[in-house]
Enzyme design. Structure first.
Site, PDB file in Angstrom:
ATOM      1  N   HIS A   1       0.837  -1.205   0.000  1.00 37.21           N
ATOM      2  CA  HIS A   1       0.000   0.000   0.000  1.00 37.21           C
ATOM      3  C   HIS A   1       0.872   1.256   0.000  1.00 37.21           C
ATOM      4  O   HIS A   1       0.600   2.214  -0.717  1.00 37.21           O
ATOM      5  CB  HIS A   1      -0.898   0.045   1.240  1.00 37.21           C
TER       6      HIS A   1
ATOM      7  N   ARG B   1      -2.113  -5.474  -8.639  1.00 35.50           N
ATOM      8  CA  ARG B   1      -1.037  -6.463  -8.473  1.00 35.50           C
ATOM      9  C   ARG B   1      -1.048  -7.544  -9.533  1.00 35.50           C
ATOM     10  O   ARG B   1      -0.033  -8.183  -9.768  1.00 35.50           O
ATOM     11  CB  ARG B   1      -1.156  -7.140  -7.094  1.00 35.50           C
TER      12      ARG B   1
END
Ligand code: COA
Length: 166
Positions: free
Chosen positions: A21, A95
């Protein structure tokens, strides 16, 4: 689209915040004039491990070195919160192809809810592409050292909450 003068919103559950993050938030903070990290207070998933206040506190301590990043909590639609804080961009990390599928659908919903707010995808850096908050929680619960995946104060909070001796 010029990125200067724009506020970007980085929404998420952050249960807890990881280096994956923070990689996205740091890169967004270099691209945009300012970033608001928006911590979702409720969750459609099962009960979060950390309360909303705890997740906000852990995030604030993780981004205090970034002068143009603020942290807020929100309930409800992410587009409503984007309007509340004046953000014209929603920045999300991606991702994998699975993330892309899910995030594309979210982006299309959000576009129909607020067409002045653009979603921008940032590819996760390869070293963090495997990382997830649930993976970190599970590893911590079984006593693994998660200090390579989360900031030190988050690793300590995990030990205190769910470490094998907690
Ligand atoms: N690095 C590491 N992990 C990442 C990551 C990154 N760059 N990006 C995402 N993740 C992980 C998170 O750790 C989390 O892992 P987990 O499921 O193992 O716990 C997972 O990806 C999902 O992230 P999360 O933040 O929980 O969910 P989300 O990306 O789906 O977004 C909200 C959550 C709150 C932003 C979203 O549900 C939302 O916008 N809700 C409000 C309602 C709304 O407006 N809906 C939109 C249209 S109707």
């Amino acid at each position: 689209m010029s990125t200067q003068g724009r506020i970007a919103l980085c929404p998420g559950t952050y249960d807890p915040v990881t280096f994956g993050h923070l990689d996205i938030v740091e890169r967004a903070s270099r691209l945009f004039s300012s970033v608001v990290v928006a911590v979702a207070e409720g969750s459609k998933k099962k009960q979060p491990l950390f309360t909303a206040d705890e997740r906000i506190t852990l995030m604030r301590a993780s981004v205090e070195h970034l002068g143009n990043v603020q942290v807020t909590g929100f309930n409800g639609l992410v587009t409503t919160h984007a309007r509340e804080v004046g953000a014209s961009v929603i920045a999300k990390g991606v991702r994998s192809a699975a993330d892309f599928d899910y995030e594309s659908q979210m982006a299309q919903f959000n576009h129909r809810l607020a067409d002045e707010v653009q979603t921008v995808f940032l590819p996760a850096s390869p070293e963090w592409a495997f990382l997830s908050s649930s993976g970190v929680r599970e590893a911590a619960a079984w006593g693994a050292d998660v200090s390579g995946w989360v900031p030190a104060h988050v690793a300590q909070a995990l030990r205190d909450r769910i470490g094998p001796t907690a």
